[in-house]
Design a protein around this motif. Structure first.
Motif, short mmCIF file in Angstrom:
data_model
loop_
_atom_site.label_atom_id
_atom_site.label_comp_id
_atom_site.label_asym_id
_atom_site.label_seq_id
_atom_site.Cartn_x
_atom_site.Cartn_y
_atom_site.Cartn_z
N ALA A 33 0.55 -1.21 0.09
CA ALA A 33 -0.41 0.20 0.26
C ALA A 33 1.08 1.20 -0.12
O ALA A 33 0.44 2.24 -0.84
CB ALA A 33 -0.72 0.60 1.25
N ALA A 49 3.43 0.90 -3.75
CA ALA A 49 2.84 0.14 -4.69
C ALA A 49 3.74 -0.79 -5.85
O ALA A 49 4.92 0.60 -6.38
CB ALA A 49 1.96 1.07 -5.70
N HIS A 85 -0.97 -3.47 -4.89
CA HIS A 85 -0.63 -2.58 -5.61
C HIS A 85 -0.24 -2.16 -6.68
O HIS A 85 0.92 -2.03 -6.73
CB HIS A 85 -0.07 -2.16 -3.76
N ASP A 135 -6.03 -6.75 0.04
CA ASP A 135 -6.34 -5.11 -0.51
C ASP A 135 -5.80 -5.71 -1.83
O ASP A 135 -5.13 -6.06 -2.26
CB ASP A 135 -5.97 -4.84 0.45
N SER A 156 -5.34 -2.61 -4.82
CA SER A 156 -5.00 -1.28 -5.25
C SER A 156 -4.75 -0.39 -6.39
O SER A 156 -4.13 -1.43 -7.06
CB SER A 156 -4.36 0.04 -3.64
#
Length: 217
Positions: A13, A16, A34, A51, A53
């Protein structure tokens, strides 16, 4: 086209993976993904377990299938944290976020979604399709529209616009805002909350008029 396969995290995060590609296909079987795309990303397909992103620094972000688990557990200094919802974060800093066509079928699936752009987010003819529990969306382009379609019910919706139309459909209802007359309407119920903010600099498009809003089962 860049294809990435991993058994753990791809990028972090706070750091990246930087790319400069037109198309990205990324799969991780035991972590998050990420990505910071330096130009336009014509299509991104990502499968992960934590997660996800994606930031497009200089143009449109077009998303295909972004799928992760609904929940995950962070580990801090070797100690597991309480289980939380996964988050899919999408940002286009100088353009739109659009739905890809073709195979595999476009879908954004996980625990929560956070979507930010300075221009269109989805289109009236091609909504961004999601399957999440909570949606946060921020469209900071003047009068730019937002079109989202969630396959299941929603716990919470958080929308920021600058006078642009916004529609968030979900199973059993939808939230809609019309910039021309300022009408905000919610049909169906959310389990937790609705937050709506209109940050237009145009006095003619600053209004928010409640036109039937019900929150809670």
């Amino acid at each position: 086209k860049l294809t990435v396969e991993a058994a753990g995290d791809v990028g972090q995060a706070a750091q990246a993976l930087k790319t400069n590609v037109e198309r990205l296909e990324l799969t991780t079987t035991g972590g998050g993904a990420h990505v910071s795309e330096q130009n336009v990303l014509a299509r991104a397909d990502i499968s992960a377990t934590q997660d996800i992103s994606i930031v497009a620094e200089n143009g449109n972000l077009t998303v295909g299938r972004l799928v992760t688990a609904d929940e995950m557990t962070d580990t801090v200094l070797g100690v597991p944290e309480p289980t939380r919802a996964t988050r899919i974060s999408l940002e286009s800093r100088r353009g739109s976020i659009l739905a890809a066509s073709g195979s595999p079928t476009h879908l954004i699936q996980g625990g929560e979604a956070d979507i930010r752009a300075i221009s269109a987010i989805g289109t009236s003819g091609s909504n961004l399709k999601l399957d999440v529990d909570r949606i946060t969306v921020s469209n900071t382009g003047s009068t730019s529209a937002t079109h989202l379609d969630n396959a299941s019910g929603l716990d919470a919706i958080d929308v920021t616009t600058r006078g642009g139309d916004a529609t968030v459909k979900f199973s059993g209802g939808q939230m809609s805002y019309t910039g021309a007359d300022g009408k905000l309407k919610l049909t169906g119920a959310l389990d937790e909350s609705l937050r709506f903010s209109n940050e237009s600099s145009d006095p003619a498009r600053r209004n928010v008029v409640l036109d039937g809003v019900s929150v809670g089962a």
